[in-house]
Design a protein around this motif. Structure first.
Motif, PDB file in Angstrom:
ATOM      1  N   PRO A  10      -4.906   7.970  15.004  1.00  0.00           N
ATOM      2  CA  PRO A  10      -4.487   7.194  13.553  1.00  0.00           C
ATOM      3  C   PRO A  10      -5.566   7.203  12.690  1.00  0.00           C
ATOM      4  O   PRO A  10      -5.355   7.522  11.267  1.00  0.00           O
TER       5      PRO A  10
ATOM      6  N   HIS B 133      -6.084  10.895  11.368  1.00  0.00           N
ATOM      7  CA  HIS B 133      -5.224  10.958  10.053  1.00  0.00           C
ATOM      8  C   HIS B 133      -5.379  10.474   8.965  1.00  0.00           C
ATOM      9  O   HIS B 133      -5.437  11.002   7.766  1.00  0.00           O
ATOM     10  N   LEU B 134      -6.050   9.178   8.819  1.00  0.00           N
ATOM     11  CA  LEU B 134      -6.407   8.458   7.756  1.00  0.00           C
ATOM     12  C   LEU B 134      -7.420   9.314   6.968  1.00  0.00           C
ATOM     13  O   LEU B 134      -7.698   9.512   5.803  1.00  0.00           O
TER      14      LEU B 134
ATOM     15  N   GLY C 210      -6.432  12.305   5.349  1.00  0.00           N
ATOM     16  CA  GLY C 210      -5.753  11.857   4.124  1.00  0.00           C
ATOM     17  C   GLY C 210      -6.881  11.539   2.909  1.00  0.00           C
ATOM     18  O   GLY C 210      -6.702  12.002   2.049  1.00  0.00           O
TER      19      GLY C 210
ATOM     20  N   ASP D 169      -0.266  -1.561   7.823  1.00  0.00           N
ATOM     21  CA  ASP D 169      -1.290  -0.494   8.036  1.00  0.00           C
ATOM     22  C   ASP D 169      -1.604   0.110   6.995  1.00  0.00           C
ATOM     23  O   ASP D 169      -1.187   0.332   6.023  1.00  0.00           O
TER      24      ASP D 169
ATOM     25  N   ARG E  21      -2.506   3.236   6.455  1.00  0.00           N
ATOM     26  CA  ARG E  21      -1.888   4.383   5.988  1.00  0.00           C
ATOM     27  C   ARG E  21      -0.836   4.189   5.174  1.00  0.00           C
ATOM     28  O   ARG E  21      -0.501   4.849   4.184  1.00  0.00           O
ATOM     29  N   ARG E  22       0.082   3.124   5.295  1.00  0.00           N
ATOM     30  CA  ARG E  22       1.011   2.769   4.503  1.00  0.00           C
ATOM     31  C   ARG E  22       0.538   2.295   2.936  1.00  0.00           C
ATOM     32  O   ARG E  22       0.983   2.671   1.994  1.00  0.00           O
TER      33      ARG E  22
ATOM     34  N   ALA F 142      -2.314   3.275   1.985  1.00  0.00           N
ATOM     35  CA  ALA F 142      -2.902   4.526   1.221  1.00  0.00           C
ATOM     36  C   ALA F 142      -1.775   5.510   0.640  1.00  0.00           C
ATOM     37  O   ALA F 142      -2.182   6.045  -0.489  1.00  0.00           O
TER      38      ALA F 142
ATOM     39  N   MET G 268       0.363  10.583   5.579  1.00  0.00           N
ATOM     40  CA  MET G 268       0.515   9.287   5.829  1.00  0.00           C
ATOM     41  C   MET G 268       1.637   8.947   6.424  1.00  0.00           C
ATOM     42  O   MET G 268       1.880   8.105   7.212  1.00  0.00           O
TER      43      MET G 268
ATOM     44  N   SER H 194       2.169   9.965   9.881  1.00  0.00           N
ATOM     45  CA  SER H 194       1.179   9.439  10.867  1.00  0.00           C
ATOM     46  C   SER H 194       1.500   8.136  11.404  1.00  0.00           C
ATOM     47  O   SER H 194       1.585   7.729  12.552  1.00  0.00           O
ATOM     48  N   GLU H 195       2.142   7.244  10.251  1.00  0.00           N
ATOM     49  CA  GLU H 195       2.287   6.099  10.682  1.00  0.00           C
ATOM     50  C   GLU H 195       3.735   5.939  11.460  1.00  0.00           C
ATOM     51  O   GLU H 195       3.738   5.127  12.240  1.00  0.00           O
TER      52      GLU H 195
END
Length: 439
Positions: A245, A248-249, A252, A308, A310-311, A313, A428, A431-432
């Motif tokens: 995770p 992936h962030l 991004g 999260d 990622r959300r 982002a 993102m 990934s989430e």
């Protein structure tokens, strides 16, 4: 300084939830640091515009000026390893602040600008060198902020308190930006006054930060420096390889960072070449999107604490994408109105709204997003990874952005940025959905 920090009313803490004694003291100091840092940051917002409009620096030099603010993070791992070897972190940070920020006082001795000639080339190079040194302090200060706060705030309050402190920072930025814009309108040489003030305030802000109690597990280090730095890079690879995770962030962030860095300096040129605006107008534009950011920051602080990163982002990357889109459209629909000496473009107002959303969310995501993927004692390592990758993209993106603009114009450069942000948003979402955070 000491009296002011302690005089902030404790009852104000009730607005942010019940804080224990340690959190309350940390938050007071954090707020004061943020306000001083905001005043200094606001005075530097027009830095690049000053460089190309008044000093008559070149586009490539402008790219380097912006690049310096980020490329220093390439040495974040070295700085982190160096700081681990200092038992007195407070003293190290204060000395760093003095060495890197006081040289701004030297701008008081620059020759005055007369007419449209700008300054000789040697002063452009001195200008760049001073700001390279100024930005170098970030590789010590930024990871320390994360570690100071992570060790003093409870996890559930981290994002919330960070958001309020960032709000104070943005208010100070807003006021400082307005003052600087008006000063430059009255006299283009006024930077010779407020840059030295920024240098002094920069030292004061670091001093204030180091008054926060530093909590760190003691380390006994026996390896030579460069072997230890090698180990730090091995930890980078291990973290990025094992924590999917987080990886992936950061991918991004690489895509977003390239989009932002490649277009940021180009937007400064856009102010001068396409919009033909003056200092107060550029300052007003910055005030507008910072005001929107101020209004949204408390909400964003709460959101990142309950969602999260990622959300979160997706919101950040999407707002930057829309800012770039509406900035690009302003070139084709250049309709505006004037209020006094302010020149306001209709479509660019829409762009500024989305830039405000971006400006309000990015400091929180960039500052503490990585901390959600690690344990408290791992915060410095994770933030160092984050900073190193920031410096890596800064090594190429600003120069590539300027070259794309000079070869193919504003629209193509903006289009590349939008495409990269679309890819980052899709990543993102993917990934989430498929990789949950285990921390």
């Amino acid at each position: 300084m000491k009296f002011y920090a302690k005089s902030l009313p404790l009852r104000a803490m009730n607005l942010f939830g019940k804080l224990n004694q340690q959190e309350a003291r940390t938050f007071r100091l954090h707020l004061f640091y943020s306000s001083i840092d905001g005043i200094a940051s606001g005075a530097l917002i027009l830095n690049e515009f000053i460089f190309i409009k008044s000093l008559k620096g070149s586009n490539v030099q402008l790219a380097f000026l912006f690049q310096f603010s980020m490329v220093v993070f390439l040495f974040a791992m070295v700085a982190n390893e160096l700081m681990r070897r200092f038992s007195n972190r407070k003293r190290f940070l204060r000395i760093t602040g003095i060495i890197t920020r006081l040289p701004l006082v030297g701008f008081a001795f620059f020759p005055s600008i007369t007419g449209e000639q700008g300054l000789p080339e040697i002063y452009h190079l001195i200008f760049l060198a001073v700001f390279l040194l100024f930005h170098t302090s970030k590789i010590a200060v930024v990871p320390s902020i994360n570690q100071y706060l992570k060790g003093n705030y409870r996890h559930q309050l981290f994002g919330k308190l960070f958001g309020y402190a960032t709000t104070v920072n943005k208010i100070a930025v807003l006021v400082s930006t307005f003052v600087v814009g008006e000063l430059l309108h009255l006299n283009a040489n006024s930077y010779k006054v407020f840059y030295p003030v920024v240098g002094v305030l920069g030292v004061v802000s670091v001093y204030q930060l180091t008054k926060i109690e530093f909590i760190q597990k003691g380390e006994r280090i026996t390896k030579p420096m460069w072997y230890a730095v090698g180990d730090s890079f091995k930890r980078i690879l291990c973290i990025v390889r094992q924590n999917v995770p987080f990886r992936h962030l950061e991918i991004g962030f690489m895509l977003y960072g390239f989009a932002w860095m490649s277009t940021h300096a180009v937007v400064t040129i856009f102010y001068k070449e396409a919009l033909d605006v003056n200092y107060p107008t550029v300052a007003l534009y910055n005030i507008i999107f910072n005001l929107i950011a101020i209004l949204l920051l408390p909400l964003f602080g709460k959101l990142i604490g309950s969602r999260d990163p990622r959300r979160f982002a997706i919101l950040t990357f999407g707002s930057l994408m829309l800012f770039i889109v509406f900035t690009a459209l302003t070139e084709y629909f250049p309709y505006y109105f004037e209020v006094g000496y302010y020149k306001i473009y209709y479509l660019f107002l829409v762009a500024l709204f989305f830039n405000g959303v971006f400006t309000g969310s990015m400091p929180i995501l960039w500052g503490i997003g990585s901390s959600y993927f690690c344990k408290p004692h791992e915060a410095a390592d994770y933030q160092s990874v984050h900073l190193f990758l920031t410096g890596l993209r800064a090594l190429f993106a600003p120069i590539i952005g300027i070259q794309l603009y000079e070869w193919l114009g504003f629209s193509f450069t903006y289009g590349v940025g939008v495409l990269l942000l679309v890819i980052a948003i899709v990543l993102m979402v993917f990934s989430e959905k498929h990789f949950r955070n285990s921390n």
